[in-house]
Design a protein around this motif. Structure first.
Motif, short mmCIF file in Angstrom:
data_model
loop_
_atom_site.label_atom_id
_atom_site.label_comp_id
_atom_site.label_asym_id
_atom_site.label_seq_id
_atom_site.Cartn_x
_atom_site.Cartn_y
_atom_site.Cartn_z
N GLU A 31 0.82 -1.21 0.00
CA GLU A 31 0.00 0.00 0.00
C GLU A 31 0.85 1.27 0.00
N GLU A 32 2.12 1.15 0.38
CA GLU A 32 3.03 2.30 0.39
C GLU A 32 3.58 2.59 -1.00
N GLY A 33 3.33 1.68 -1.94
CA GLY A 33 3.82 1.84 -3.30
C GLY A 33 4.48 0.56 -3.78
N GLU A 100 10.76 3.85 -11.14
CA GLU A 100 9.35 4.23 -11.11
C GLU A 100 8.61 3.47 -10.01
N VAL A 101 7.70 4.17 -9.35
CA VAL A 101 6.89 3.59 -8.28
C VAL A 101 5.43 3.95 -8.54
N ILE A 102 4.56 2.97 -8.33
CA ILE A 102 3.12 3.23 -8.43
C ILE A 102 2.56 3.35 -7.03
N GLU A 103 1.87 4.44 -6.78
CA GLU A 103 1.21 4.65 -5.49
C GLU A 103 -0.23 4.17 -5.63
N PRO A 104 -0.60 3.17 -4.86
CA PRO A 104 -1.98 2.64 -5.00
C PRO A 104 -3.05 3.64 -4.61
#
Length: 104
Positions: A31-33, A100-104
């Motif tokens: 959930e943090e990414g 790259e990071v996806i933030e939910p």
């Protein structure tokens, strides 16, 4: 199993058309990414983790990460025992990831 630096992992992943990114963190950590295209299977699930990993395609190249690199190292070792030939551990884990990071 191979331990790759952040740079090696990202470079190898970028040029690998047979890659599968495996995130072995807990759902709370995810959930943090997370890294794009990663599939999450929590290593703390124990036997359920092994059962889920067994369903994966052993011919793929697995890029495995956790928060710091410890659990993903264990996951890579387990995967090797299960017959996965190519499992790459992200040294330093998600904590040190600069891609790259996806933030939910």
């Amino acid at each position: 199993m191979a331990d790759l630096t952040q740079e090696e992992w990202a470079e190898q992943l970028a040029s690998d058309d047979n890659a599968f990114i495996l995130d072995v963190r807990t759902p709370e950590e995810v959930e943090e990414g997370y890294i794009p295209d990663a599939t999450n299977i929590d290593i703390y699930l124990g036997q359920e983790f092994l059962d889920e990993v067994e369903k994966l395609d052993k011919s793929k190249n697995y890029y495995v990460y956790c928060r710091s690199g410890n659990r993903s190292g264990q996951a890579c070792a387990l995967m090797n025992q299960l017959g996965f030939e190519n499992a790459y551990n992200l040294m330093g884990g998600f904590n040190e990831w600069e891609g790259e990071v996806i933030e939910p």
